[in-house]
Design a protein around this motif. Structure first.
Motif, PDB file in Angstrom:
ATOM      1  N   ALA A  67       0.417  -1.559   0.014  1.00  0.00           N
ATOM      2  CA  ALA A  67       0.008   0.050  -0.061  1.00  0.00           C
ATOM      3  C   ALA A  67       1.067   1.177  -0.283  1.00  0.00           C
ATOM      4  O   ALA A  67       0.493   2.340  -0.365  1.00  0.00           O
ATOM      5  CB  ALA A  67      -0.696   0.045   1.337  1.00  0.00           C
ATOM      6  N   VAL A  68       1.929   1.246   0.562  1.00  0.00           N
ATOM      7  CA  VAL A  68       2.418   2.478   0.584  1.00  0.00           C
ATOM      8  C   VAL A  68       3.481   2.517  -0.375  1.00  0.00           C
ATOM      9  O   VAL A  68       4.113   3.717  -0.787  1.00  0.00           O
ATOM     10  CB  VAL A  68       3.821   2.219   2.460  1.00  0.00           C
ATOM     11  N   THR A  69       3.895   0.912  -1.095  1.00  0.00           N
ATOM     12  CA  THR A  69       4.843   1.419  -1.986  1.00  0.00           C
ATOM     13  C   THR A  69       3.752   1.838  -3.347  1.00  0.00           C
ATOM     14  O   THR A  69       4.558   2.955  -4.126  1.00  0.00           O
ATOM     15  CB  THR A  69       5.374   0.270  -2.373  1.00  0.00           C
ATOM     16  N   ARG A  70       3.043   1.784  -3.503  1.00  0.00           N
ATOM     17  CA  ARG A  70       1.656   1.533  -4.593  1.00  0.00           C
ATOM     18  C   ARG A  70       0.945   3.014  -4.243  1.00  0.00           C
ATOM     19  O   ARG A  70       0.680   3.658  -5.494  1.00  0.00           O
ATOM     20  CB  ARG A  70       0.845   0.651  -4.982  1.00  0.00           C
ATOM     21  N   ARG A  71       0.995   3.477  -3.527  1.00  0.00           N
ATOM     22  CA  ARG A  71       0.359   4.799  -2.986  1.00  0.00           C
ATOM     23  C   ARG A  71      -1.004   4.426  -3.171  1.00  0.00           C
ATOM     24  O   ARG A  71      -1.669   4.952  -3.458  1.00  0.00           O
ATOM     25  CB  ARG A  71       0.819   5.723  -3.725  1.00  0.00           C
ATOM     26  N   PRO A 138      -2.773   4.310   2.025  1.00  0.00           N
ATOM     27  CA  PRO A 138      -1.381   4.952   1.597  1.00  0.00           C
ATOM     28  C   PRO A 138       0.171   4.863   2.035  1.00  0.00           C
ATOM     29  O   PRO A 138       0.531   4.960   2.082  1.00  0.00           O
ATOM     30  CB  PRO A 138      -1.308   5.670   0.355  1.00  0.00           C
ATOM     31  N   ASP A 139      -0.887   5.405   3.356  1.00  0.00           N
ATOM     32  CA  ASP A 139       0.247   5.860   4.385  1.00  0.00           C
ATOM     33  C   ASP A 139       0.412   5.078   5.240  1.00  0.00           C
ATOM     34  O   ASP A 139       1.951   4.716   6.063  1.00  0.00           O
ATOM     35  CB  ASP A 139      -0.372   6.766   5.198  1.00  0.00           C
ATOM     36  N   GLY A 140      -0.222   3.563   4.970  1.00  0.00           N
ATOM     37  CA  GLY A 140       0.582   2.532   5.753  1.00  0.00           C
ATOM     38  C   GLY A 140      -0.549   2.197   6.735  1.00  0.00           C
ATOM     39  O   GLY A 140       0.071   0.885   7.349  1.00  0.00           O
ATOM     40  N   SER A 164      -2.840  -3.452  14.522  1.00  0.00           N
ATOM     41  CA  SER A 164      -3.278  -2.402  15.098  1.00  0.00           C
ATOM     42  C   SER A 164      -3.801  -1.457  13.683  1.00  0.00           C
ATOM     43  O   SER A 164      -3.242  -1.026  12.524  1.00  0.00           O
ATOM     44  CB  SER A 164      -2.689  -2.067  15.760  1.00  0.00           C
ATOM     45  N   ASN A 165      -3.959   0.079  14.498  1.00  0.00           N
ATOM     46  CA  ASN A 165      -4.896   1.704  12.853  1.00  0.00           C
ATOM     47  C   ASN A 165      -3.793   1.726  12.983  1.00  0.00           C
ATOM     48  O   ASN A 165      -4.362   2.551  11.965  1.00  0.00           O
ATOM     49  CB  ASN A 165      -5.759   2.295  14.221  1.00  0.00           C
ATOM     50  N   SER A 166      -2.747   1.827  13.416  1.00  0.00           N
ATOM     51  CA  SER A 166      -0.686   2.302  12.432  1.00  0.00           C
ATOM     52  C   SER A 166      -0.681   1.252  11.809  1.00  0.00           C
ATOM     53  O   SER A 166       0.376   1.650  10.255  1.00  0.00           O
ATOM     54  CB  SER A 166      -0.162   2.593  13.623  1.00  0.00           C
ATOM     55  N   GLY A 167      -1.340  -0.011  11.226  1.00  0.00           N
ATOM     56  CA  GLY A 167      -0.415  -0.980  10.808  1.00  0.00           C
ATOM     57  C   GLY A 167      -0.378  -1.869  10.779  1.00  0.00           C
ATOM     58  O   GLY A 167       0.332  -2.237  10.075  1.00  0.00           O
ATOM     59  N   ARG A 168       0.751  -1.524  11.948  1.00  0.00           N
ATOM     60  CA  ARG A 168       1.535  -2.712  12.231  1.00  0.00           C
ATOM     61  C   ARG A 168       1.397  -3.688  12.595  1.00  0.00           C
ATOM     62  O   ARG A 168       0.276  -4.193  13.271  1.00  0.00           O
ATOM     63  CB  ARG A 168       2.629  -1.920  13.942  1.00  0.00           C
TER      64      ARG A 168
END
Length: 182
Positions: A67-71, A138-140, A164-168
């Motif tokens: 998601a981050v890489t492809r935005r 897109p921000d992870g 988590s909500n932060s994506g971790r």
């Protein structure tokens, strides 16, 4: 030297096992297998559950990276065939591009990766009620609330993977397993 055919003498010792020695050995071997068998089955089941936990953790981290890489929004959902989302994580899962936030991949080219699931019959990893998929922005970050996938082995909760909500993504092995809910 070989054993005489008609009758052994003290001068010649025949090599081999008697029928009584063979039966005693087989009885002892049978007892060892009976004692060690259940423990071995439990160990194999726990190893399969650990493998599923690590694979799910890796898949969630990979989807976040995509998601981050492809935005763009990337989703992960359980899938047993690699084309449609289902409800059971242990049968497999797929990662797909999800710009429209749909329940299924729009076209086959949107599917980024498919992971075939475990074949163990004692393994169960149900999706959370009302939230069968994970979406990464897109921000992870993960959309919605924290997502947990509980991994059950032999009817008891073994571990869980939590995003988590932060994506971790992280995983926890449960020390005091409770029975899995059907």
């Amino acid at each position: 030297m070989s054993c005489p055919v008609l009758r052994p003498t003290p001068r010649y010792r025949c090599a081999g096992l008697t029928l009584l020695e063979l039966i005693a050995t087989l009885v002892i071997l049978g007892l060892l297998v009976a004692v060690a068998g259940p423990s071995l089955v439990e160990t194999v089941s726990n190893l399969r559950a650990d493998a599923l936990r690590m694979q799910l953790n890796s898949a969630f981290a990979g989807a976040r990276l995509a998601a981050v890489t492809r935005r763009e929004i990337v989703s992960v959902c359980p899938s047993d065939d690699g084309r449609r989302c289902t409800a059971e994580w242990s049968k497999g899962w797929m990662t797909y591009r999800d710009p429209l936030r749909s329940r299924q991949p729009a076209i086959e080219k949107d599917i980024l990766q498919y992971y075939p699931g475990q074949t163990g019959l004692t393994l169960l990893a149900p999706a959370s009620t009302g939230r069968p998929r994970l979406r990464f922005r897109p921000d992870g970050r993960s959309m919605g609330v924290n997502q947990s996938v509980i991994i059950c082995a032999r009817g008891r909760q073994h571990s869980k993977v939590i995003v988590s909500n932060s994506g971790r993504a992280r995983s926890v092995i449960l020390r005091d397993p409770i029975p899995c809910e059907p």
